[in-house]
Design a protein around this motif. Structure first.
Motif, PDB file in Angstrom:
ATOM      1  N   GLY A   1       6.061  22.389  11.284  1.00 24.84           N
ATOM      2  CA  GLY A   1       5.188  23.513  10.995  1.00 24.84           C
ATOM      3  C   GLY A   1       5.469  24.748  11.810  1.00 24.84           C
ATOM      4  N   ALA A   2       6.213  24.607  12.917  1.00 26.07           N
ATOM      5  CA  ALA A   2       6.536  25.770  13.753  1.00 26.07           C
ATOM      6  C   ALA A   2       7.716  26.520  13.153  1.00 26.07           C
ATOM      7  CB  ALA A   2       6.857  25.326  15.178  1.00 26.07           C
ATOM      8  N   ARG A   3       7.758  27.818  13.401  1.00 26.40           N
ATOM      9  CA  ARG A   3       8.821  28.664  12.877  1.00 26.40           C
ATOM     10  C   ARG A   3       9.682  29.171  14.020  1.00 26.40           C
ATOM     11  NH1 ARG A   3       6.585  33.128   8.864  1.00 26.40           N
ATOM     12  NH2 ARG A   3       8.798  33.166   8.390  1.00 26.40           N
ATOM     13  N   GLY A   4      10.984  29.194  13.798  1.00 27.72           N
ATOM     14  CA  GLY A   4      11.904  29.729  14.783  1.00 27.72           C
ATOM     15  C   GLY A   4      12.056  31.219  14.615  1.00 27.72           C
ATOM     16  N   ARG A   5      11.275  31.982  15.374  1.00 26.09           N
ATOM     17  CA  ARG A   5      11.271  33.427  15.222  1.00 26.09           C
ATOM     18  C   ARG A   5      12.638  34.003  15.570  1.00 26.09           C
ATOM     19  NH1 ARG A   5       7.047  34.914  12.058  1.00 26.09           N
ATOM     20  NH2 ARG A   5       5.126  33.888  12.758  1.00 26.09           N
ATOM     21  N   ALA A   6      13.037  35.005  14.778  1.00 23.46           N
ATOM     22  CA  ALA A   6      14.316  35.708  14.992  1.00 23.46           C
ATOM     23  C   ALA A   6      15.478  34.724  15.074  1.00 23.46           C
ATOM     24  CB  ALA A   6      14.240  36.579  16.241  1.00 23.46           C
ATOM     25  N   MET A   7      15.468  33.715  14.218  1.00 27.84           N
ATOM     26  CA  MET A   7      16.554  32.725  14.185  1.00 27.84           C
ATOM     27  C   MET A   7      16.967  32.493  12.749  1.00 27.84           C
ATOM     28  SD  MET A   7      16.720  28.778  15.522  1.00 27.84           S
ATOM     29  CE  MET A   7      17.416  29.241  17.083  1.00 27.84           C
ATOM     30  N   VAL A   8      18.279  32.380  12.560  1.00 30.13           N
ATOM     31  CA  VAL A   8      18.838  32.027  11.263  1.00 30.13           C
ATOM     32  C   VAL A   8      19.669  30.760  11.448  1.00 30.13           C
ATOM     33  CG1 VAL A   8      20.322  32.713   9.358  1.00 30.13           C
ATOM     34  CG2 VAL A   8      18.872  34.414  10.468  1.00 30.13           C
ATOM     35  N   THR A   9      19.284  29.711  10.781  1.00 29.61           N
ATOM     36  CA  THR A   9      20.016  28.454  10.813  1.00 29.61           C
ATOM     37  C   THR A   9      20.828  28.346   9.529  1.00 29.61           C
ATOM     38  OG1 THR A   9      18.337  27.368  12.147  1.00 29.61           O
ATOM     39  CG2 THR A   9      19.838  25.954  10.937  1.00 29.61           C
ATOM     40  N   VAL A  10      22.125  28.105   9.664  1.00 28.04           N
ATOM     41  CA  VAL A  10      23.008  27.990   8.496  1.00 28.04           C
ATOM     42  C   VAL A  10      23.464  26.541   8.397  1.00 28.04           C
ATOM     43  CG1 VAL A  10      25.106  28.801   7.386  1.00 28.04           C
ATOM     44  CG2 VAL A  10      23.752  30.378   8.762  1.00 28.04           C
ATOM     45  N   VAL A  11      23.169  25.924   7.273  1.00 28.45           N
ATOM     46  CA  VAL A  11      23.597  24.552   6.992  1.00 28.45           C
ATOM     47  C   VAL A  11      24.932  24.628   6.263  1.00 28.45           C
ATOM     48  CG1 VAL A  11      22.940  22.345   5.978  1.00 28.45           C
ATOM     49  CG2 VAL A  11      21.166  23.938   6.739  1.00 28.45           C
ATOM     50  N   VAL A  12      25.941  23.952   6.797  1.00 28.35           N
ATOM     51  CA  VAL A  12      27.281  23.994   6.205  1.00 28.35           C
ATOM     52  C   VAL A  12      27.733  22.577   5.880  1.00 28.35           C
ATOM     53  CG1 VAL A  12      28.047  26.148   7.249  1.00 28.35           C
ATOM     54  CG2 VAL A  12      28.243  24.050   8.545  1.00 28.35           C
ATOM     55  N   ILE A  13      28.461  22.472   4.772  1.00 27.25           N
ATOM     56  CA  ILE A  13      29.038  21.207   4.336  1.00 27.25           C
ATOM     57  C   ILE A  13      30.539  21.408   4.198  1.00 27.25           C
ATOM     58  CG2 ILE A  13      29.090  19.442   2.543  1.00 27.25           C
ATOM     59  CD1 ILE A  13      26.260  20.120   1.835  1.00 27.25           C
ATOM     60  N   PRO A  14      31.359  20.636   4.890  1.00 22.97           N
ATOM     61  CA  PRO A  14      32.826  20.791   4.750  1.00 22.97           C
ATOM     62  C   PRO A  14      33.315  20.231   3.430  1.00 22.97           C
ATOM     63  CG  PRO A  14      32.319  18.957   6.208  1.00 22.97           C
ATOM     64  CD  PRO A  14      31.005  19.594   5.869  1.00 22.97           C
TER      65      PRO A  14
END
Length: 685
Positions: A537-550
């Motif tokens: 439920g918490a938000r990571g302020r000023a963060m961008v998480t990129v999920v990558v698949i090789p």
């Protein structure tokens, strides 16, 4: 958006109408405004001149277009010769720049010398669990294999057997088959390869390659290794080089379709003049050796750099040796400042009369180059001209090719080249220096020509060496291109403006992740304000998480630490200030499917299972997408032979899956739903 202003907005009639209309206010005494009046004739002359000026002011000259593109960071790409690989059929040593010709008289030159081979690649083997299998077809390029995943099992090794002497440098070419799916992004200089391969000289030691253009078999290229002197041979007289995979990485298993120790690079070009600089000690009897093919037969011009400048040496001795052509010089007057002090210019003996020019010293003087319609490679084009020095003496000096003389000062030793007219133009004393008049005052010191785009010939084009007629097999010559025009450079600028180098939106982060150098990225999903390590439920302020698949052949590909570090480094370089970024792998969520069908008898269970697995697989890379019951129902109903879907049930396995009241399976934002088990029951009419 900037709106360009039209300067050429008046025609001759409009200019005359406005000028005659102002005469009553400017000169009331002038009452005769008819065409026979001399004043009207003068007005018509000025109106014509004004119309011409407006037209010229409204035009963008090529030099202005080039300057505006340079301000935007875009320069037209120069011409480039085509390059191919040669398979030398004989063992004869040949120097660099040896010439080859095709049946259509397309000239090629060796970019590197063919050395007398001390070792020869004789055999190729695949070793698995102590058992060796010959792979001789790899030498001829008629087979394809995965050397580290042989017969469906991992842990195999590639062994290369060599005959001949020990020591020296091994130079091997590996043909790598590009994998299917996502293409690999170009590598950055000095970047780590996606996998680690151990190179071991059996009986000697494990070594690191001197250079590896393949990046651990990620693409075709050369690998150079220093062979040890104490490399022992086996009972058959062969010395073995062993290749093992010590870290597979998270992408594809490399596929080889050829290996050779007799492949050399050649370019579709013809060198007509080439200069060599040397650093020599002061004194008589100094020796310099010229080793390339042009120097061995060329007409030479030798210059000594003294404290005042270049001066030509008229007397020197020369002899032909095994390495090439040796010159014996008297360098007592050479400058001793640690820089090069001897210049040797090699001229094609057939083209000498086209490489030496007389000048009269007039402003903007032009010289015609007889190039037979071929293109000059500007990065290899320089002149040696008699030049007036500040002390009043005339000495030879090096002049360089520039795009525009209007950017040069009165003493800049520069010239321009017009590829359409094949002419060299010098300055006028205000924009660029003037050439000194005299006989033979201009010497071409570097000149290489090519057919560029026309030099992309197919494989096995019948190339043969000019100095003996020996044939040489060639791969398809590619990469040749003509110089980019200003219009093409402008179009390239417009395409670049459509892409940003910095990340602003989620789509920008995904695009930059997919373009990470050296990687094959199958999918990327940017999740703003999301931190998988934060509490629920918490938000990571000023963060961008990129999920990558090789891009991988595994059913559930997962990025390793090297892969994630490369993506994170790419995102960190292009993130917005104040925004944190991180790259993570996906969470795979298992989904079980139960299906009960009625068919007409033409559908089997395996077909249904394959359809479900294709929909619920990592290959689709639906990161964070839910599995909807209605979509799965429509998928099954579309199968040929299905009459009725009596039952369809989805079940999520594990805590990461959440099932809604409608029967849908919801996954985390960084999750990917994959099929774990399918239970299919088929009833027939």
């Amino acid at each position: 958006m900037l709106i360009p202003r039209e300067l050429d907005d008046q025609r001759f009639e409009a200019i005359m109408h406005e000028a005659v209309g102002r005469l009553p206010w400017l000169c009331p005494q002038w009452t005769d405004h008819n065409a026979h009046d001399p004043g009207i004739t003068l007005l018509e002359l000025m109106a014509w001149y004004k119309e011409m000026q407006q037209y010229q002011m409204d035009q963008l000259t090529p030099s202005l277009r080039r300057g505006l593109l340079a301000l935007a960071g875009v320069c037209p790409t120069p011409p480039q010769p085509a390059v191919c690989a040669l398979e030398a059929a004989d063992t004869q040593a040949r120097p660099a720049f040896s010439r080859l010709t095709s049946r259509q008289e397309v000239c090629f030159e060796l970019l590197e010398p063919i050395m007398a081979r001390r070792t020869t690649l004789e055999r190729v083997q695949i070793e698995q669990e102590g058992r060796a299998t010959d792979a001789a077809d790899l030498l001829s390029g008629s087979m394809e294999l995965r050397p580290f995943l042989f017969s469906g099992q991992s842990g195999s090794a590639l062994r290369l057997g060599f005959s001949g002497e020990t020591g020296g440098t091994l130079r091997l070419w590996f043909d790598v088959t590009p994998p299917q799916g996502a293409a690999r992004n170009p590598f950055d200089a000095g970047q780590d390869p996606p996998r680690d391969i151990a190179w071991t000289f059996e009986g000697a030691a494990q070594v690191r390659p001197l250079s590896d253009e393949t990046y651990a078999f990620s693409r075709s290229g050369y690998v150079r290794l220093a062979a040890p002197v104490d490399w022992p041979a086996d009972a058959d007289g062969l010395r073995w080089l062993r290749l093992t995979l010590i870290r597979a990485g998270c992408e594809e298993q490399p596929r080889l379709c050829g290996v050779s120790d007799r492949r050399y690079q050649a370019a579709q070009q013809q060198t007509r003049a080439r200069s060599h600089w040397f650093t020599m000690e002061a004194g008589a009897g100094q020796r310099v050796t010229l080793e390339d093919a042009l120097a061995r037969t060329a007409e030479l011009a030798v210059f000594l750099r003294t404290a005042q400048g270049l001066t030509q040496l008229e007397q020197y001795e020369e002899e032909n040796v095994a390495k090439g052509r040796t010159l014996l010089l008297d360098a007592q007057a050479a400058a001793m400042d640690g820089a090069d002090n001897v210049l040797v210019v090699c001229l094609d003996p057939v083209r000498v009369h086209d490489l030496l020019f007389d000048t009269v010293g007039r402003p903007g003087e032009e010289l015609y180059l007889n190039l037979d319609g071929q293109t000059v490679l500007p990065q290899r084009f320089r002149l040696l001209c008699q030049t007036l020095e500040p002390d009043g003496a005339v000495r030879p000096a090096v002049w360089h090719c520039v795009d525009d003389l209007y950017a040069c000062g009165p003493r800049d030793r520069a010239f321009t080249y017009d590829p359409v007219r094949e002419t060299v133009s010098f300055g006028n004393g205000r924009y660029g220096a003037m050439v000194v008049p005299g006989k033979g005052s201009v010497l071409v010191m570097d000149l290489t020509v090519s057919q560029c785009g026309m030099g992309n010939i197919p494989a096995d084009a019948g190339l043969y060496f000019e100095d003996g007629g020996q044939p040489a097999g060639n791969t398809a010559a590619c990469g040749g291109r003509d110089a980019e025009s200003l219009a093409e450079a402008g179009q390239r600028l417009l395409r670049q403006l459509c892409h940003t180098g910095k990340c602003l939106s989620a789509g920008d982060y995904e695009e930059q992740a997919r373009r990470t150098p050296g990687l094959r990225v199958a999918a990327a999903k940017a999740l703003p304000d999301y931190d998988p390590q934060a509490p629920v439920g918490a938000r990571g302020r000023a963060m961008v998480t990129v999920v990558v698949i090789p891009a991988s052949e595994e059913k559930r590909p997962a990025p390793d630490t090297r892969f994630l570090a490369a993506v994170a480094r790419r995102l960190g370089q292009r993130r917005t200030i104040g925004v944190r970024t991180q790259a993570i792998g996906p969470r795979y969520v298992d989904v079980d499917v139960t299906v009960q069908l009625r068919t007409n008898g033409t559908l089997d269970r395996r077909t249904v299972e394959d359809a479900l697995e294709a929909r619920l697989s990592a290959a689709r890379a639906d990161i964070g997408a839910p599995v909807r019951w209605s979509d799965m129902l429509a998928l099954v109903q579309k199968l040929s032979g299905v009459l009725e879907v009596q039952r369809l049930e989805l079940r999520g396995a594990g805590p990461d899956a959440y099932q809604t009241a409608a029967g849908d399976i919801r996954v985390p934002p960084d999750g990917v739903a994959v099929l774990r088990r399918a239970e299919v029951e088929i009833g027939r009419i």
